[in-house]
Design an enzyme around this catalytic site. Structure first.
Site, PDB file in Angstrom:
ATOM      1  N   GLU A 132       4.009   0.721   2.248  1.00 34.97           N
ATOM      2  CA  GLU A 132       4.328   2.114   2.555  1.00 34.97           C
ATOM      3  C   GLU A 132       5.561   2.605   1.825  1.00 34.97           C
ATOM      4  O   GLU A 132       5.590   3.736   1.319  1.00 34.97           O
ATOM      5  CB  GLU A 132       4.541   2.256   4.063  1.00 34.97           C
ATOM      6  CG  GLU A 132       4.910   3.668   4.495  1.00 34.97           C
ATOM      7  CD  GLU A 132       5.113   3.779   5.993  1.00 34.97           C
ATOM      8  OE1 GLU A 132       5.675   4.796   6.420  1.00 34.97           O
ATOM      9  OE2 GLU A 132       4.723   2.842   6.715  1.00 34.97           O
ATOM     10  N   ASP A 133       6.603   1.782   1.762  1.00 32.71           N
ATOM     11  CA  ASP A 133       7.900   2.267   1.292  1.00 32.71           C
ATOM     12  C   ASP A 133       8.346   1.727  -0.057  1.00 32.71           C
ATOM     13  O   ASP A 133       9.443   2.051  -0.523  1.00 32.71           O
ATOM     14  CB  ASP A 133       8.986   1.920   2.327  1.00 32.71           C
ATOM     15  CG  ASP A 133       8.804   2.693   3.626  1.00 32.71           C
ATOM     16  OD1 ASP A 133       8.173   3.763   3.590  1.00 32.71           O
ATOM     17  OD2 ASP A 133       9.280   2.218   4.670  1.00 32.71           O
TER      18      ASP A 133
END
Length: 774
Positions: A118-119
């Site tokens: 996700e990051d």
């Protein structure tokens, strides 16, 4: 998940990297004490994490843990959290929480990597290649839907929850990592912006804390609730916490006394027991006070005691000793050993008047029951004697996990994300009552559940066909609330194809509500499909074309529909013109509208009659090509004119409203003038009355009555005497001597209506009686 982070270039995994030396932070909630919010964490060393895992799993794959530690730390690189700490402290603390649940290596690694996709620039393919597809699957299940464009924050939250629950249904470890992730985010919530704190706290108390409770993880649920409660209601939290602290200080001697007396009495009877005092958490006390409108002083179970014994027989022996030593408080006994909760919780609850005439709440359970009560579904994954794994747990699937999978299977069919979120909240929140089928099967339901909920809990088909019920052998309403121990028998009928839509507002379980909505949608779709089929078949006949399903099936690509039923439903809703369907089957078809020109002296009525008959079959008898109308409970989406209705014997016409039903009007209704400029919405319809099963139809009359005592009673008596049914009355005083009554009736046909009007006119209190049409 953590806050947005900057992306990093790809990196190559090298040897172990050690963070600066700092003490380890153990993050598990205490078993019996109130939750303590952990201060800002320090970086845990690489080898310290390995040691935490090795304590319960000597066969741990140290190389796998080391590689995951390094990969996650490099992936998050210079990213920081809102607190200013390195971002990597977050996945590291999540992993530490899970080591206290004694989870397998794959779960610990997934915790370290859970934010990488996700990051950062990490991908599922890369994680699969480095750590295996099992870990890749876990990490992907925890990844939010970042690029999903939805209309509202609620919809995005619901869609994320849907994905999470679907992933959980495949592997329970996704849930454990997600709950640990949320717990650490809540422990550091003070560093978030104010608006984000409130949103996260609401989401926690609405979804994640109840989900932890449903999974039996009460220690984690209590901590999540208390932190969220402190954020949402800080003043109430401080007041209740202060009262609890003062009460604990004041009663410390009493707690020690009760612990000693209970331990001694049980030991004298040969039962080795561990007795510990406990107090309830701030949120649970506040929630009970709010729910039952009680004051703090009125609560009798703020302080309680757990009695931990070795075996199930000793649980009942201890209960007998307690009950023969101190008076029992009536109505405060619950045996969750013989009938465990759906989340596998087992214990005996009882309340007695103990030493110093103080109410004492006791929970009697074995050590294994206590482990399940605290850790819930995670207790099934604990390593014991070096054996066991989550895959073993899945094979012997806990009741809590089985419930979750059934819930996901049902709720995944919701028509929109918000509906899914609503049903999930319904399933998560309620306390339970236990009822039985006539065959003795136990059905657990939320409090305030009805026999309708019970029927759907047994089987969806039973719920859809339920027409009545017996509770403990007595006929009862389907909407009556059920109580613990009720025996419920559901009466069904094959004649009921779909449940009443009004049931949706009565039921309390998500399963029942979802099933009712599905059945209602299916019934409405069936009605529109049948209507669309009749319209298309009739148009084919009027144009001398042969209709066949095979012909229409070949035309589906040209209509951009996937099935024949979709085409007919779209025609029934006026989303597709019937002429377009016929043209798709027969490209040479040309729409020919029959324009019936009335005679000059025919007036408005003649024009309406021309429009009403324009779709009749060539050479057919009157009404032969019309759509048959039986009533509002038939197989077509039909309603009657809202101002005056229509009854058999009237010449009628149907008006189609796009996306709605066909509205039936008498041909002489003035309301039809509003549809002059929309001839395509007019349909020829005819009555199809079943004489063996007569139905009532709506009509409206206007009555002017003499304003004297008893006049309304006489009018109502005439209607009742002639088997009419009054649906509504509106009264208006037109003068001191007369009152105007507009009465909505239900009658069988025009002859029946005319007879009632004639009898009303014969009454001396009636000055005038006529039929009223809108």
């Amino acid at each position: 998940m953590g806050p947005p982070a900057t992306t990093l270039p790809r990196m190559k995994i090298q040897g172990p990297v050690h963070a600066p030396r700092a003490p380890s932070v153990l993050t598990s909630p205490k078993l019996l004490a109130p939750p303590v919010i952990v201060p800002k964490p320090t970086m845990m060393r690489q080898y310290e994490l390995v040691e935490l895992v090795r304590k319960y799993n000597p066969k741990t794959d140290e190389d796998l843990l080391n590689r995951a530690y390094v990969y996650a730390m490099r992936a998050h690189g210079g990213q920081t959290r809102a607190s200013g700490d390195p971002y990597f402290t977050h996945p590291l603390e999540v992993a530490a929480i899970l080591t206290n649940l004694k989870l397998d290596d794959a779960t610990i690694v997934a915790a370290l990597l859970h934010d990488t996709i996700e990051d950062t620039e990490a991908t599922r393919t890369e994680i699969d290649a480095l750590f295996g597809s099992d870990i890749g699957h876990l990490v992907e299940g925890l990844t939010k839907l970042n690029k999903l464009e939805l209309v509202s924050r609620e919809a995005k939250q619901a869609e994320n929850l849907r994905k999470l629950l679907l992933a959980i249904a495949e592997d329970v470890r996704v849930l454990l990592v997600k709950l640990a992730d949320r717990l650490h985010n809540m422990r550091t919530i003070a560093h978030m912006p104010a608006d984000a704190r409130r949103r996260v706290a609401e989401e926690t108390i609405d979804i994640y804390a109840p989900l932890a409770g449903r999974m039996g993880m009460h220690a984690m649920r209590s901590e999540l609730e208390d932190i969220a409660f402190k954020e949402l209601h800080p003043e109430a939290f401080e007041v209740i916490s202060a009262r609890l602290d003062a009460l604990a200080t004041r009663n410390s001697d009493q707690i020690n006394d009760i612990e000693h007396q209970l331990t001694t009495k049980l030991a004298n009877r040969g039962i080795a027991a561990r007795v510990t005092g406990r107090r309830k958490h701030a949120y649970s006390i506040w929630h009970k006070m709010e729910q039952k409108a009680l004051g703090f002083e009125q609560l009798s179970d703020i302080l309680g005691f757990r009695v931990i014994v070795n075996t199930v027989p000793e649980c009942y022996q201890a209960l007998g000793i307690v009950h023969t030593t101190w008076p029992v408080v009536p109505g405060r006994f619950k045996d969750y050993i013989s009938t465990p909760k759906q989340n596998d919780y087992s214990s005996i609850h009882t309340t007695v008047i103990g030493p110093r005439n103080q109410r004492v709440e006791l929970q009697i359970r074995t050590a294994e029951m206590n482990e399940i009560a605290e850790y819930g579904i995670a207790a099934h994954t604990l390593y014991k004697d070096g054996v066991g794994s989550p895959s073993d747990m899945l094979s012997r699937e806990s009741n809590a996990y089985a419930w979750l999978r059934r819930t996901v299977e049902l709720l995944a069919e919701g028509s929109n994300p918000e509906e899914f979120l609503e049903h999930t909240k319904l399933e998560l929140f309620h306390d339970q009552v236990f009822c039985f089928t006539p065959m003795g099967k136990l059905i657990a339901l939320p409090r305030s559940a009805t026999p309708i909920d019970f029927a759907y809990a047994v089987h969806t088909d039973i719920g859809n066909r339920a027409v009545g019920c017996k509770v403990n052998g007595n006929i009862s309403p389907l909407i009556s609330p059920l109580h613990n121990g009720d025996e419920v028998e559901i009466l069904t009928s094959r004649a009921q194809v779909a449940p009443p839509a009004a049931w949706e507002s009565v039921v309390v379980t998500g399963k029942a509500r979802a099933a009712i909505r599905r059945a209602t949608r299916a019934a409405v779709r069936t009605q529109y499909t049948e209507l669309g089929r009749r319209i298309v078949e009739r148009l084919c006949q009027t144009s001398n074309r042969t209709y066949s399903d095979e012909q229409l099936n070949g035309a589906l690509p040209r209509l951009a529909r996937s099935s024949i039923e979709d085409v007919f439903a779209a025609v029934g809703r006026s989303e597709i013109k019937a002429a377009d369907v016929v043209r798709a089957m027969y490209p040479d078809y040309k729409e020919e509208r029959v324009t019936a020109v009335p005679k000059p002296d025919s007036g408005w009525f003649g024009l309406k009659m021309a429009r009403a008959v324009k779709f009749k079959l060539p050479g057919a008898k009157d009404g032969a090509g019309a759509i048959p109308i039986r009533g509002i409970n038939g197989d077509l989406p039909v309603r009657f004119a809202p101002e005056g209705g229509a009854v058999p014997g009237d010449r009628i016409v149907g008006i189609m409203t796009p996306g709605e039903q066909i509205t039936i009007y008498p041909i002489q209704s003035p309301a039809l003038k509003a549809f002059d400029d929309a001839p395509e919405r007019w349909f020829d319809v005819r009555w199809d009355v079943d004489e063996k099963h007569p139905q009532r139809f709506p009509a409206r009359i206007i009555v002017e009555s003499v304003n004297e005592p008893g006049s309304l009673a006489q009018i109502a008596h005439v209607i009742a005497e002639h088997d009419g049914n009054i649906d509504n009355i509106h009264m208006t005083r037109r003068s001191p001597d007369f009152t105007e009554l507009v009465i909505d009736l239900e009658v069988y046909d025009l002859k029946h209506l005319t007879a009632i009007i004639s009898q009303l006119r014969a009454k001396t209190v009636v000055a005038k009686a006529d039929r009223l049409m809108g």
